[in-house]
Design a protein around this motif. Structure first.
Motif, short mmCIF file in Angstrom:
data_model
loop_
_atom_site.label_atom_id
_atom_site.label_comp_id
_atom_site.label_asym_id
_atom_site.label_seq_id
_atom_site.Cartn_x
_atom_site.Cartn_y
_atom_site.Cartn_z
N SER A 27 0.82 -1.21 0.00
CA SER A 27 0.00 0.00 0.00
C SER A 27 0.85 1.26 0.00
N THR B 83 -3.79 -3.46 0.64
CA THR B 83 -5.07 -3.53 1.35
C THR B 83 -5.44 -2.26 2.10
N SER C 285 -4.04 -4.14 -8.14
CA SER C 285 -3.13 -4.67 -7.13
C SER C 285 -3.67 -5.98 -6.56
N ARG D 130 -8.27 -3.14 -7.11
CA ARG D 130 -7.64 -4.26 -6.40
C ARG D 130 -8.57 -5.45 -6.32
N ALA E 243 -5.53 -10.82 -11.14
CA ALA E 243 -5.25 -9.47 -11.62
C ALA E 243 -4.75 -9.52 -13.06
N THR F 3 2.23 1.80 -3.27
CA THR F 3 1.15 2.16 -4.19
C THR F 3 0.87 3.66 -4.10
#
Lengths: 316, 384
Positions: free
Chosen positions: B110, B133, B129, B154, B319, B113
């Protein structure tokens, strides 16, 4: 909070003491060299780090322990612990001597002043830490458990654990041997003489280079023992622990008065206990703040540390 | 001057070599080369997480390339952010400005990201992703709105779900739980505790502590836990520290339950402490191991990738499959990819419906439970 603290006092104290003895042994690596050469051997922290890996390798690769192995007992256990301790001490001692030969000796011969050896020391430290980072892929490395961490008794309300006891007893034996060496042998006398006055010692026929090598060897042996005790207590290592523990041990050396064996002893013990008590009272996040505030206050009143005197004056 | 010329010659040679490589697969006539990227920790302390996710993505692409031989060749550009926001901010601009890349699987973490998002948003690079989370990335209530809009998606559920699920799993079967929660002072660890707190019933909390991830000696925290008389301890942080902490807690004589979130769920976790210490540790994660979806799938993965699948393999495959299904529809630009991903409706490897809501979150999705048994992490089913 105070009531809780009293409940946990002895168990915190035992933990703090065993951590303190690890600090003392690393601090000796700094203090011995400083006493003789008046220079800070910053690479000592990485000597410690390499020693922890030596212990891990002995337990994991030589004796083939894994995380699912049965614990060793009896003679086998003491054999394993003995080998790991001696191997870590030997690796650290030899490494220390080599570092002095390669990185400091020429600078000393050329009378390069204080800054060049300092940078050279930081350079050696970086090389060792980064090499280990590459070799371990930056990952923490665990030492499988060879010895069961059993409780061997109670002191007031606190459980006394085998590993903490071994660390405290073995460290006291090592320190006694060290004091006997420095105070009662010819070589020890030579170390004290060089520490007091290098030029006069030279005139008296003392081999300065030899004395310096011995000093690095002894400092390395102590630091190596600390590496073994650290792995015995925490069962892990990583390329970065040299920096973390090195700063703490260096602080302990300064707190007690650098260049002084007694200083390293009291500095290390105070720091180990202070860190543990402060973490309990204020939370672990306040540990560094508390410890360094106390350090500043101590140095404010006693700039040379609690026992700011020369190595020559340590008579047990 | 001479030096300058030498460099430019070298650069030209490198360019020529690069274009040779790029055009090599195109030799089988009509096959269209499409480039995707992966971002995650490929070196450093967290490398295993990224390498496992990358393997998942590559597995999906291998299947796709084999199926579409002569039609498409999908390639992967790897961006190594070491799981570190500072490093992510360095690699993201290069990925963002490489117009050949039309979709990114990642970032794995995260923090990384969030540090990369400005670059990808500016160039509208679609992201999915498998494992980031943190709630704020897709939360419209976070300051300035959902950080990830419009590019971030995600396939994993967020910490908003994980926090309460972790508490539920940790206290499962405990008659009168007294729960002590320790975080690692990271955004992930503190966030997880924040989402857990409101759901803790009165009288079940034994205390909280916040401990730096640089800590090696946990005796103070251990003492607090013993003083509080806790019988459930939850650690919200990552596996290297969790192993050390759990070890010291157990060695002090603590016999209660130990639990952690997906940060602890790493194959390396069980190599860092004796099996007897970690026996029974409960973990949550929004992932399902491939072997628990189907043993045939895991066997095929192992055969094709040369190693067992890791954490978030299923999510990485999901993904990648979303991007690949769009490529199969003829998508070859970022803009087309973005609208294709947003409109995607399909199934995940587990067979659950897979689609994104307006903020990029996966619709539905479950939190799963795991337990350490005999030195290995075993899947115990969804947390209910």
């Amino acid at each position: 909070m105070i009531g809780n603290f009293l409940d946990q006092f002895w168990s915190l104290t035992f933990g703090g003491l065993s951590l303190g003895f690890i600090y003392i042994l690393i601090a000796l690596g700094y203090t011995m060299v400083y006493g003789v050469l008046r220079m800070i051997n910053f690479a000592n922290s990485e000597v410690f780090m390499i020693a922890t890996f030596a212990t891990v390798i002995i337990i994991r690769d030589v004796y083939n322990f894994t995380q699912t192995s049965e614990y060793a007992t009896g003679f086998k256990l003491w054999l394993i612990l003995g080998t790991a301790l001696l191997a870590s001490m030997a690796v650290a001692g030899i490494l220390s001597v080599l570092i002095e030969l390669i990185a400091y000796r020429r600078l000393r011969r050329m009378n390069s002043g204080v800054l060049a050896p300092l940078i050279s020391a930081i350079g050696v430290s970086m090389v060792l830490a980064e090499t280990m980072r590459i070799l371990t892929d930056s990952r923490p490395v665990a030492s499988p458990r060879a010895m069961e961490k059993k409780f061997i008794g109670k002191f007031f309300d606190a459980d006394i654990r085998l590993d903490n006891t071994i660390i405290i007893v073995a460290a006291i034996i090592l320190l006694t041997l060290l004091l006997a060496f420095v105070n009662r042998t010819r070589l020890g006398k030579a170390i004290r003489a060089v520490s007091m006055n290098p030029n006069a010692s030279k005139l008296m026929g003392i081999n300065i280079d030899g004395v310096v090598s011995i000093t690095f060897l002894v400092g390395g042996l102590m630091t190596g023992a600390a590496g073994f005790f650290y792995v015995l207590k925490y069962e892990n290592s990583s390329f970065s622990i040299g920096f973390e523990l090195g700063i703490a041990a260096f602080t302990a050396a300064i707190l007690g008065g650098i260049g002084n064996i007694k200083g390293a002893f009291y500095g290390g013990l105070s720091l180990g206990l202070l860190e543990t008590y402060a973490s309990f009272f204020l939370g672990t996040q306040w540990k560094a703040v508390t410890v360094f505030t106390i350090l500043v206050v101590v140095l404010y009143t006693k700039p040379n540390g609690l026992f700011g005197e020369a190595l020559t004056q340590t008579r047990a | 001057m001479k030096k300058l010329r030498l460099t430019s010659v070298a650069a030209a040679a490198a360019l020529a070599a690069a274009s040779l490589v790029a055009y090599a697969p195109a030799s089988n006539a009509a096959a269209k080369t499409i480039t995707l990227a992966f971002q995650g920790p490929l070196t450093g302390e967290e490398a295993q997480v990224g390498q496992d996710e990358l393997a998942g993505m590559q597995y999906a692409i291998k299947l796709f390339n084999a199926k579409n031989k002569g039609k498409y060749v999908v390639k992967v550009v790897q961006a190594d952010d070491q799981g570190d926001p500072a490093q992510a901010a360095k690699v993201a601009p290069g990925i963002a400005s490489n117009n050949k890349i039309i979709g990114l699987v990642g970032a794995a973490y995260s923090g990384a990201t969030i540090a990369s998002l400005p670059f990808y948003k500016q160039r509208l690079l679609p992201m999915i992703s498998p494992s980031a989370t943190r709630v704020s990335i897709t939360d419209p209530a976070s300051p300035g709105g959902a950080l990830g809009l419009p590019v971030f998606h995600r396939v994993v559920v967020t910490d908003r779900v994980q926090g309460p699920s972790l508490f539920k799993l940790a206290t499962k079967g405990v008659a009168s739980p007294k729960v002590f929660v320790v975080d690692d002072q990271s955004a992930y660890g503190v966030g997880l505790v924040d989402y857990m707190k409101p759901g803790i019933p009165a009288g079940q909390s034994a205390g909280f502590d916040s401990v730096s991830d640089k800590t090696t000696d946990w005796s103070a925290t251990v003492s607090k836990i013993k003083t509080a008389g806790a019988n459930v301890v939850i650690y919200t942080g990552y596996f290297p520290q969790a192993a050390v902490f759990f070890k010291q807690l157990r060695d002090s004589g603590y016999t209660g339950i130990l639990a952690g979130g997906d940060g602890v769920l790493s194959p390396s976790f069980v190599t860092l402490a004796p099996a007897s210490v970690l026996e029974g540790v409960r973990l949550t994660a929004g992932t399902v191991p491939l072997a628990d979806i189907s043993t045939k799938l895991e066997a095929d993965f192992k055969k094709k990738m040369g190693k067992a699948s890791g954490v978030y393999a299923a999510e990485s495959i999901d993904a990648a499959n979303i991007f690949l299904s769009c490529i199969a529809k003829g998508v070859s630009t970022r803009a087309a990819m973005l609208s294709c991903v947003k409109a995607f409706k399909g199934k995940s490897l587990t067979g659950a419906a897979l689609a994104f809501d307006a903020n990029g979150d996966v619709a539905g999705g479950a939190m799963n439970g795991f337990e350490v048994r005999g030195g290995a992490i075993k899947f115990t089913g969804p947390v209910k």
